[in-house]
Scaffold this motif. Sequence first.
Motif, mmCIF file in Angstrom:
data_model
loop_
_atom_site.group_PDB
_atom_site.id
_atom_site.type_symbol
_atom_site.label_atom_id
_atom_site.label_comp_id
_atom_site.label_asym_id
_atom_site.label_seq_id
_atom_site.Cartn_x
_atom_site.Cartn_y
_atom_site.Cartn_z
ATOM 1 N N HIS A 63 0.726 -1.020 -0.167
ATOM 2 C CA HIS A 63 0.335 0.157 0.282
ATOM 3 C C HIS A 63 0.802 1.393 0.052
ATOM 4 N N GLN A 64 1.785 1.249 0.897
ATOM 5 C CA GLN A 64 3.265 2.868 0.766
ATOM 6 C C GLN A 64 2.212 3.816 1.242
ATOM 7 N N ASP A 65 0.543 3.870 1.929
ATOM 8 C CA ASP A 65 -0.392 5.057 2.046
ATOM 9 C C ASP A 65 0.554 5.388 3.327
ATOM 10 N N ASP A 66 0.818 7.451 3.378
ATOM 11 C CA ASP A 66 1.059 7.679 4.770
ATOM 12 C C ASP A 66 -0.362 7.603 5.656
ATOM 13 N N LEU A 67 -0.076 7.744 6.789
ATOM 14 C CA LEU A 67 -1.161 7.460 7.592
ATOM 15 C C LEU A 67 -0.465 8.542 9.239
ATOM 16 N N LEU A 68 -0.966 9.882 9.283
ATOM 17 C CA LEU A 68 -1.193 10.816 9.801
ATOM 18 C C LEU A 68 -2.301 10.769 10.960
ATOM 19 N N VAL A 69 -1.993 11.032 12.289
ATOM 20 C CA VAL A 69 -3.376 10.726 13.422
ATOM 21 C C VAL A 69 -2.577 11.197 14.484
ATOM 22 N N ALA A 70 -4.014 11.924 15.126
ATOM 23 C CA ALA A 70 -4.222 12.357 15.997
ATOM 24 C C ALA A 70 -4.825 12.595 17.166
ATOM 25 N N ALA A 71 -4.655 12.993 18.533
ATOM 26 C CA ALA A 71 -5.579 12.329 19.426
ATOM 27 C C ALA A 71 -5.969 13.442 20.244
ATOM 28 N N TYR A 72 -6.760 14.267 21.231
ATOM 29 C CA TYR A 72 -6.640 14.625 21.977
ATOM 30 C C TYR A 72 -8.005 14.777 22.867
ATOM 31 N N LYS A 73 -7.512 14.303 24.545
ATOM 32 C CA LYS A 73 -8.754 13.669 24.979
ATOM 33 C C LYS A 73 -9.204 13.821 26.232
ATOM 34 N N ASN A 74 -9.933 14.141 26.513
ATOM 35 C CA ASN A 74 -11.131 14.066 28.409
ATOM 36 C C ASN A 74 -11.287 15.714 28.348
ATOM 37 N N VAL A 75 -11.618 16.699 26.994
ATOM 38 C CA VAL A 75 -11.570 17.974 26.869
ATOM 39 C C VAL A 75 -13.460 17.932 27.513
ATOM 40 N N SER A 76 -13.050 18.845 28.884
ATOM 41 C CA SER A 76 -14.746 19.717 29.406
ATOM 42 C C SER A 76 -14.956 20.546 29.200
ATOM 43 N N TYR A 77 -16.619 20.555 28.552
ATOM 44 C CA TYR A 77 -17.448 21.837 28.258
ATOM 45 C C TYR A 77 -16.306 22.944 28.454
ATOM 46 N N SER A 78 -16.016 24.204 27.590
ATOM 47 C CA SER A 78 -15.450 25.062 27.971
ATOM 48 C C SER A 78 -15.805 26.569 26.704
ATOM 49 N N ALA A 79 -15.864 27.370 26.967
ATOM 50 C CA ALA A 79 -16.766 28.142 26.085
ATOM 51 C C ALA A 79 -15.756 28.352 24.924
ATOM 52 N N THR A 80 -15.044 28.241 24.735
ATOM 53 C CA THR A 80 -14.590 27.389 23.017
ATOM 54 C C THR A 80 -14.260 26.118 23.042
ATOM 55 N N GLY A 81 -14.391 26.185 20.744
ATOM 56 C CA GLY A 81 -14.471 24.694 20.154
ATOM 57 C C GLY A 81 -13.560 24.220 19.793
ATOM 58 N N THR A 82 -12.526 25.061 19.943
ATOM 59 C CA THR A 82 -11.376 25.014 19.059
ATOM 60 C C THR A 82 -10.579 24.575 19.771
ATOM 61 N N ILE A 83 -10.118 22.788 19.359
ATOM 62 C CA ILE A 83 -9.286 21.995 19.726
ATOM 63 C C ILE A 83 -8.001 21.802 18.878
#
Length: 280
Positions: A112-132
Amino acid sequence: DRQSADSRLIQFVVGSSDMQTRAATESTLAVLQSNGFRVITDWFGSGQNVEYMNTAVTYDSGNNAFRQSGTSYYMPNSGTLNFYGYYSAGSYTATHTAGSAPTISVTDAFNHQDDLLVAAYKNVSYSATGTIPFAFTHAFAGIWFELDATNSLSGGLGNISITNMKNSGTYTLGTGWGSLGTTTAYTLAYSSANTAATSLLVIPQDFTSSNVVTVEFTPTGGSKVTLPVTNTLSTVSLAAGTRYKFTLKIEKVGVTITSVTMDSWPAGTTPAEFTKRENV
């Protein structure tokens, strides 16, 4: 109010200074800005877990952020969220069960030789901003070969073979690789033009004594022979997001690997396909 609602719109920034890991490079932004990526999100609260998002996001240059196409999603008023992102040129798609991290199955990394980019950002509580903030990294490792300038024999290299490479596995976003299997031999066509930028993408793994390397060599004025690499690779571990250069020295008694050096691999720089032969 409208201003409050707009600030809670979920969007993603890549390469900002508030990332969990090192800042992404401009090449990362160029790849993702051109192609977008997919986001999967779980919500946890009140004893429940729900898939909150499973959508593609594209780059909005006016806001310098990645936003959902079509339906807009906003930060909820309670609970916590786990955000996962991935980008693949074509071969890989995540599967997901609410409450569990998404997984990506790789069945034939060599072909296949397809690059795979990954990211995670966990345990985000409600806040006034939705920018992750998302910090993308490469799920694969990269390997390439270079000929030692101090070779005692002159000639040309042909195919390089590595036996018993793990060629399948499951990548869990936010965690890493597991269930490695399906060993096969990788046969690569050597070229002096090969560089870190043309690395072969491989599943991260620990080399063992079962990983035997052979090299085709045609001495000047002679016939092609297949030479074994006389030292073992068992001390080498291939890590995700890292490229490895193996330097080969050709001698009368065989081939030695004189050094294994690691090369930085900016997230989002997708190697050109390494010239390869069919698996053997």
